[in-house]
Design an enzyme around this catalytic site. Sequence first.
Site, short mmCIF file in Angstrom:
data_model
loop_
_atom_site.label_atom_id
_atom_site.label_comp_id
_atom_site.label_asym_id
_atom_site.label_seq_id
_atom_site.Cartn_x
_atom_site.Cartn_y
_atom_site.Cartn_z
N GLU A 28 41.47 9.57 -16.60
CA GLU A 28 40.02 9.61 -16.81
C GLU A 28 39.48 11.02 -16.71
OE1 GLU A 28 38.57 7.21 -18.11
OE2 GLU A 28 40.13 5.71 -17.78
N HIS A 46 39.69 12.62 -20.02
CA HIS A 46 38.50 12.29 -20.82
C HIS A 46 37.32 13.16 -20.39
CE1 HIS A 46 39.87 8.93 -23.17
NE2 HIS A 46 40.14 8.17 -22.13
N HIS A 95 37.42 16.49 -21.83
CA HIS A 95 37.07 16.44 -23.25
C HIS A 95 35.55 16.55 -23.42
CE1 HIS A 95 38.19 14.27 -27.31
NE2 HIS A 95 37.83 15.54 -27.49
#
Length: 689
Positions: free
Chosen positions: A476, A479, A482
């Site tokens: 996670e 992510h 990102h």
Amino acid sequence: MTVMETALSDPSPAANPLVADWTTPFGLPPFAEIRPEHFLPAFDAALAAHRAEIAALVEDTAPPRFETTLLGLENSGRQLDRVANVFFNLAAADTSDALQAIERDIAPRLAAHHAAIFTDARLFARIDALEADRDRLDAEAKRLLQRTRLAFIRAGARLAPEAKARMNAIVERLATLGTWFAQNVLADEASWTLELKTEDDRAGLPEFVIEAALRAGEERGRPGAALITLQRSSIEPFLTFSARRDLRRLAFEAWTHRGQSGGATDNRALIAEMVALRLERARLLGYPTFAAFKLDDTMARTPQAVRALLEEVWAPAKARAQRERDDLQRLAEAEGFNGTIAAWDWRHYAEKLRKARFDLDEAATKPYLALDRVIAAAFDTASRLFGLTFAERAEAPVYHPDVRAWEVTKDGRHVGLFLGDYYGRPSKRSGAWMSSFRTQQKLAGDVRPIIVNVMNFAKGEPALLSFDDARTLFHEFGHALHGLLSDVIYASLAGTDVATDFVELPSQLFEHWLSQPEVLSAFARHVATDAPMPAAMIERIKASRTFNQGFSTVEYVASALVDLALHELTDTAGLDPLAFEAAELARIGMPAEITMRHRTPHFTHVFTGDGYSAGYYSYLWSEVLDADAFAAFEESGNVFDPATAARLERFVYAAGNRRDPAEAYTRFRGRLPTTAALLKKRGLERPSV
């Protein structure tokens, strides 16, 4: 007074913190001031403002231009985004009866609102006209035009008026059904517990499982009661360690039967209606199936390409799982078990076999994986790869006492804010995810992101993680990076707003660093002695990397194949989701001792919205990419190689949707990958010819 009446009783902006300007640190929402009754008036005001902005674009008599028409659309709806980001983050991570009632009301209204915009013929005509002048645009502006125009087409902008009306009704109904689906699963998860009343009920359970069960009892208003819940962080350790086969079966069946109780929270009728509506939606747009429609805008492009990948992996995975099953059966028999192992036995005997083969078990590794240490490991990895620094900010307002906030900087420059919400609670849906309260963009100034990771770990003093939990945290956080590293002009192209089968690359790739010896030796330290994880234990972790991968791959790929098959249907009349699931599993030869990772009635990835509908394969598609991408670091001789990390940041983590994902990956790696690295990573042999 009902929730809805209360919500409409005080619409004045002065009384509504969602409508007022925010002067909080980092521009966070003023969570302490926000109450459920503020949301509907704020949504009403934001929807009206957005409609006015769109009307101004449509009624503009000047010839359409990128700077006015497309950027006008891109700049519109910011007030609505702000309110929706707060609401849906709270509805997922810290919900209540009041928020759930609002969600049931607002979800279809928002779907209808956006559908009306993206099927507006006049607005689409102005955007479509920009194609004639696209050559004067730079690369990112061209990409924005291409993605926006495609979004209108896929929403039905080219349809006849009657078809548009039907399309919009379908989209609105699907939003209602998806909301019900998610709330039903949460209700089933929150309502079931297994109390461990006696010492015999606790047989085989390590102290950390019992402590977590006691905390679950306290959280549910039953101090002194040891409760197993359906949160993965509770149920999986219980299934792994409990010596009570009868209780393992009871818990396993409750876990795998969420959403099919036969009562008010049963999701089967919702699934049948959603699959039928999705097929109708696809047919309105000229596609033979929903899978064909959905996959047309992904890296995979076609259902055939997805099925080819899944089946290429399925054969060796099933063969490996059958060997694993035989090993577990022999172990069970050696311990005196006379029957055939079942699905509720697999984790129990797999843990025993792992300990026997590798001298490694979860109870031994957990003391080295305290939550704070794993967070520090993730931060340090991001620092070594991308030069980021993390400083905890106690002054930042948060939506729950468990949430923590860190300011992220690079070379002294503010990058964004990262929120971590790590512990499970009844008000939070299960699973783990990344979301945002604010998205990076440069069109309206240098807007920096506010990113949140939400997980469901068991609380502890300190909280101790399994290796799988630690991997989830790294996933996670990949992510989150990102979103944090996003460096684009337009919010519509920012961060994780990329193809579904590309979005898992940054997260799954980041997982690789957790198991590197230089990370474990520095951050995996015993919670009591501060001694580093022994080198021999790290080697055993590495040696066990592919242990039980047949099981893990089969439970995942089976879910992806059922998802794909459901959305390849050309006739949904009389669909019984459970019968369909059983028939598909029989067709592929699903081992009886393994269940799908997500059975259809609680498959929230697929039926809460349609982000992963016909798209659960995406994790495997991205794993092909991530296995090959990490090999680039290994080939350099340094898993933190600066040049490779710089390319990764530029073309993947920071690039958003600025490029087609295949082009983005090729810019980073120099070529597209094959499945060889994936099969090697999972320890799967190709079937013999």
